[in-house]
Design a protein around this motif. Structure first.
Motif, PDB file in Angstrom:
ATOM      1  N   LYS A 104       0.851  -1.190   0.000  1.00  0.00           N
ATOM      2  CA  LYS A 104       0.000   0.000   0.000  1.00  0.00           C
ATOM      3  C   LYS A 104       0.887   1.240   0.000  1.00  0.00           C
ATOM      4  CE  LYS A 104      -3.579   0.241   2.699  1.00  0.00           C
ATOM      5  NZ  LYS A 104      -4.490   0.214   3.873  1.00  0.00           N
ATOM      6  N   GLU A 105       0.537   2.233  -0.820  1.00  0.00           N
ATOM      7  CA  GLU A 105       1.291   3.484  -0.866  1.00  0.00           C
ATOM      8  C   GLU A 105       0.299   4.649  -0.937  1.00  0.00           C
ATOM      9  OE1 GLU A 105       4.476   4.067  -0.682  1.00  0.00           O
ATOM     10  OE2 GLU A 105       5.377   2.083  -0.993  1.00  0.00           O
ATOM     11  N   GLY A 118       5.286  16.530 -12.593  1.00  0.00           N
ATOM     12  CA  GLY A 118       5.823  16.146 -11.292  1.00  0.00           C
ATOM     13  C   GLY A 118       4.763  15.893 -10.246  1.00  0.00           C
ATOM     14  N   ILE A 119       3.520  15.691 -10.690  1.00  0.00           N
ATOM     15  CA  ILE A 119       2.408  15.447  -9.772  1.00  0.00           C
ATOM     16  C   ILE A 119       2.230  13.944  -9.574  1.00  0.00           C
ATOM     17  CG2 ILE A 119      -0.073  15.761  -9.414  1.00  0.00           C
ATOM     18  CD1 ILE A 119       0.107  18.197 -11.275  1.00  0.00           C
ATOM     19  N   ASN A 120       2.018  13.543  -8.318  1.00  0.00           N
ATOM     20  CA  ASN A 120       1.763  12.120  -8.062  1.00  0.00           C
ATOM     21  C   ASN A 120       0.596  11.644  -8.912  1.00  0.00           C
ATOM     22  OD1 ASN A 120       3.774  11.942  -6.173  1.00  0.00           O
ATOM     23  ND2 ASN A 120       2.432  12.014  -4.395  1.00  0.00           N
ATOM     24  N   ASN A 121       0.759  10.523  -9.581  1.00  0.00           N
ATOM     25  CA  ASN A 121      -0.315  10.012 -10.426  1.00  0.00           C
ATOM     26  C   ASN A 121      -0.776   8.612 -10.037  1.00  0.00           C
ATOM     27  OD1 ASN A 121       1.942   8.629 -11.275  1.00  0.00           O
ATOM     28  ND2 ASN A 121       1.944   9.419 -13.373  1.00  0.00           N
ATOM     29  N   MET A 122      -0.317   8.147  -8.841  1.00  0.00           N
ATOM     30  CA  MET A 122      -0.757   6.835  -8.355  1.00  0.00           C
ATOM     31  C   MET A 122      -1.015   6.864  -6.851  1.00  0.00           C
ATOM     32  SD  MET A 122       1.578   4.069 -10.499  1.00  0.00           S
ATOM     33  CE  MET A 122       0.789   2.668  -9.681  1.00  0.00           C
ATOM     34  N   ASP A 123      -1.605   7.948  -6.361  1.00  0.00           N
ATOM     35  CA  ASP A 123      -1.908   8.016  -4.935  1.00  0.00           C
ATOM     36  C   ASP A 123      -2.957   6.966  -4.545  1.00  0.00           C
ATOM     37  OD1 ASP A 123      -0.110  10.022  -4.495  1.00  0.00           O
ATOM     38  OD2 ASP A 123      -1.589  11.637  -4.364  1.00  0.00           O
ATOM     39  N   PHE A 124      -2.951   6.592  -3.269  1.00  0.00           N
ATOM     40  CA  PHE A 124      -3.866   5.576  -2.725  1.00  0.00           C
ATOM     41  C   PHE A 124      -3.710   4.247  -3.457  1.00  0.00           C
ATOM     42  CE2 PHE A 124      -6.149   9.651  -1.966  1.00  0.00           C
ATOM     43  CZ  PHE A 124      -6.157   9.624  -0.571  1.00  0.00           C
ATOM     44  N   HIS A 145      -2.309   1.952 -18.347  1.00  0.00           N
ATOM     45  CA  HIS A 145      -1.264   1.044 -18.826  1.00  0.00           C
ATOM     46  C   HIS A 145      -1.385  -0.310 -18.128  1.00  0.00           C
ATOM     47  CE1 HIS A 145       0.602   4.902 -20.071  1.00  0.00           C
ATOM     48  NE2 HIS A 145       1.090   4.166 -21.052  1.00  0.00           N
ATOM     49  N   GLY A 146      -2.530  -0.559 -17.492  1.00  0.00           N
ATOM     50  CA  GLY A 146      -2.750  -1.839 -16.831  1.00  0.00           C
ATOM     51  C   GLY A 146      -3.313  -1.723 -15.428  1.00  0.00           C
ATOM     52  N   CYS A 147      -3.147  -0.548 -14.821  1.00  0.00           N
ATOM     53  CA  CYS A 147      -3.676  -0.345 -13.473  1.00  0.00           C
ATOM     54  C   CYS A 147      -5.186  -0.101 -13.511  1.00  0.00           C
ATOM     55  CB  CYS A 147      -2.988   0.849 -12.809  1.00  0.00           C
ATOM     56  SG  CYS A 147      -1.291   0.509 -12.259  1.00  0.00           S
ATOM     57  N   ILE A 148      -5.787  -0.072 -12.336  1.00  0.00           N
ATOM     58  CA  ILE A 148      -7.201   0.224 -12.181  1.00  0.00           C
ATOM     59  C   ILE A 148      -7.333   1.645 -11.668  1.00  0.00           C
ATOM     60  CG2 ILE A 148      -9.379  -0.396 -11.061  1.00  0.00           C
ATOM     61  CD1 ILE A 148      -8.228  -2.536 -12.989  1.00  0.00           C
ATOM     62  N   HIS A 149      -7.896   2.528 -12.479  1.00  0.00           N
ATOM     63  CA  HIS A 149      -8.116   3.915 -12.071  1.00  0.00           C
ATOM     64  C   HIS A 149      -9.466   4.045 -11.363  1.00  0.00           C
ATOM     65  CE1 HIS A 149      -5.366   5.774 -15.432  1.00  0.00           C
ATOM     66  NE2 HIS A 149      -4.691   5.065 -14.542  1.00  0.00           N
ATOM     67  N   VAL A 150      -9.450   4.742 -10.233  1.00  0.00           N
ATOM     68  CA  VAL A 150     -10.672   4.999  -9.477  1.00  0.00           C
ATOM     69  C   VAL A 150     -10.670   6.468  -9.079  1.00  0.00           C
ATOM     70  CG1 VAL A 150     -12.118   4.247  -7.540  1.00  0.00           C
ATOM     71  CG2 VAL A 150     -10.428   2.676  -8.502  1.00  0.00           C
ATOM     72  N   GLY A 151     -11.850   7.087  -9.022  1.00  0.00           N
ATOM     73  CA  GLY A 151     -11.941   8.472  -8.581  1.00  0.00           C
ATOM     74  C   GLY A 151     -11.443   8.629  -7.153  1.00  0.00           C
ATOM     75  N   LYS A 152     -11.174   9.862  -6.728  1.00  0.00           N
ATOM     76  CA  LYS A 152     -10.552  10.125  -5.424  1.00  0.00           C
ATOM     77  C   LYS A 152     -11.315   9.498  -4.261  1.00  0.00           C
ATOM     78  CE  LYS A 152      -8.642  13.777  -2.473  1.00  0.00           C
ATOM     79  NZ  LYS A 152      -9.161  13.201  -1.216  1.00  0.00           N
ATOM     80  N   LYS A 153     -12.633   9.715  -4.206  1.00  0.00           N
ATOM     81  CA  LYS A 153     -13.406   9.198  -3.075  1.00  0.00           C
ATOM     82  C   LYS A 153     -13.331   7.687  -2.996  1.00  0.00           C
ATOM     83  CE  LYS A 153     -16.207   9.654   0.415  1.00  0.00           C
ATOM     84  NZ  LYS A 153     -15.769  10.326   1.663  1.00  0.00           N
ATOM     85  N   GLY A 154     -13.528   7.023  -4.136  1.00  0.00           N
ATOM     86  CA  GLY A 154     -13.480   5.568  -4.144  1.00  0.00           C
ATOM     87  C   GLY A 154     -12.105   5.029  -3.827  1.00  0.00           C
ATOM     88  N   ALA A 155     -11.073   5.645  -4.399  1.00  0.00           N
ATOM     89  CA  ALA A 155      -9.701   5.187  -4.168  1.00  0.00           C
ATOM     90  C   ALA A 155      -9.316   5.348  -2.696  1.00  0.00           C
ATOM     91  CB  ALA A 155      -8.736   5.977  -5.050  1.00  0.00           C
ATOM     92  N   GLU A 156      -9.647   6.480  -2.123  1.00  0.00           N
ATOM     93  CA  GLU A 156      -9.312   6.732  -0.714  1.00  0.00           C
ATOM     94  C   GLU A 156     -10.069   5.790   0.210  1.00  0.00           C
ATOM     95  OE1 GLU A 156      -9.202  10.456   2.498  1.00  0.00           O
ATOM     96  OE2 GLU A 156     -10.098  10.734   0.518  1.00  0.00           O
ATOM     97  N   THR A 157     -11.347   5.580  -0.076  1.00  0.00           N
ATOM     98  CA  THR A 157     -12.170   4.716   0.776  1.00  0.00           C
ATOM     99  C   THR A 157     -11.670   3.277   0.762  1.00  0.00           C
ATOM    100  OG1 THR A 157     -14.122   6.112   0.413  1.00  0.00           O
ATOM    101  CG2 THR A 157     -14.520   3.857   1.158  1.00  0.00           C
ATOM    102  N   MET A 158     -11.394   2.737  -0.424  1.00  0.00           N
ATOM    103  CA  MET A 158     -10.918   1.357  -0.498  1.00  0.00           C
ATOM    104  C   MET A 158      -9.508   1.220   0.068  1.00  0.00           C
ATOM    105  SD  MET A 158     -12.534  -0.304  -3.982  1.00  0.00           S
ATOM    106  CE  MET A 158     -12.101   1.008  -5.122  1.00  0.00           C
ATOM    107  N   PHE A 159      -8.682   2.253  -0.122  1.00  0.00           N
ATOM    108  CA  PHE A 159      -7.323   2.226   0.407  1.00  0.00           C
ATOM    109  C   PHE A 159      -7.342   2.134   1.934  1.00  0.00           C
ATOM    110  CE2 PHE A 159      -3.577   4.329   2.163  1.00  0.00           C
ATOM    111  CZ  PHE A 159      -2.538   3.750   1.452  1.00  0.00           C
TER     112      PHE A 159
END
Length: 215
Positions: A104-105, A118-124, A145-159
């Protein structure tokens, strides 16, 4: 209201780090129920996996024949979160399989595809393969490129919910919504003007599967 839109957008938006087998674009994962999956490897060998009693995330890829959504199911079998996703573009397809979150990162910049600003593009990031595949915050309308993109709310909640070395990640190229449709309806999710066109079209032909005793 915004949370409901994201959840239903998720849904009606239609709506083990080691794999049980090596995930790839040839192997297939077929949902049999909300918690049971048939894993067919590239040699045609089948294994039935039952995730009852475990926390897991099911990702039905953003591909034809699938939902384009991710669903979080807790150990009690409750589908408590859903979100719209995008997945690997042609030539960079997300591998299918059943994996375990191994890393987890909270803050992360892709080394292979860094943002020029220079902006983080793989948070949560929730990493589920050792080849660089993760569920992370990103544009859920842009193929990856193979990852699963999720909106901020969903990514943060699942993380925040997922546990390293415990939470499973199911990647399937099949529809999963029929197995969780009634669960989602119970909490009031419904189609709205934010529901993507491809999901609206699928809902017109989808046959929901009623939960069986104990599910």
């Amino acid at each position: 209201m915004k949370m409901q839109r994201m959840l239903w957008t998720l849904v009606l938006s239609v709506m083990w780090g080691v794999a049980l087998h090596a995930g790839d674009t040839v192997s297939r994962v077929f949902p049999l129920s909300k918690s049971k999956f048939a894993v067919l490897d590239k040699k045609g060998q089948e294994k039935i996996i039952d995730l009852s009693g475990q926390d897991y995330i099911v990702v039905s890829l953003r591909e034809k024949g699938a939902d384009g959504a991710a669903y979080a199911i807790d150990r009690d079998g409750v589908v408590w979160w859903a979100a719209v996703i995008s997945s690997g573009a042609k030539g960079h397809e997300t591998p299918s399989g059943i994996f375990t979150v191994w890393r987890k990162e909270r803050f992360y910049m892709s080394k292979a595809h860094p943002d020029p600003k220079g902006i983080n593009n793989m948070d949560f990031s929730l990493w589920f393969t050792h080849r660089g595949h993760a569920i992370h915050m990103g544009n859920d309308d842009a193929m990856s490129h193979g990852c699963i993109h999720v909106g901020k709310k969903g990514a943060e909640t699942m993380f925040n919910w997922a546990q390293k070395d415990k939470t499973k990640v199911v990647i399937t190229r099949e529809h999963y919504l029929p197995f969780v449709y009634y669960d989602l309806k119970k909490v009031g999710y419904k189609e709205n003007d934010q529901t993507p066109a491809h999901i609206k079209a699928y809902l017109k032909t989808m046959v929901p599967i009623k939960p069986r005793m104990g599910e």
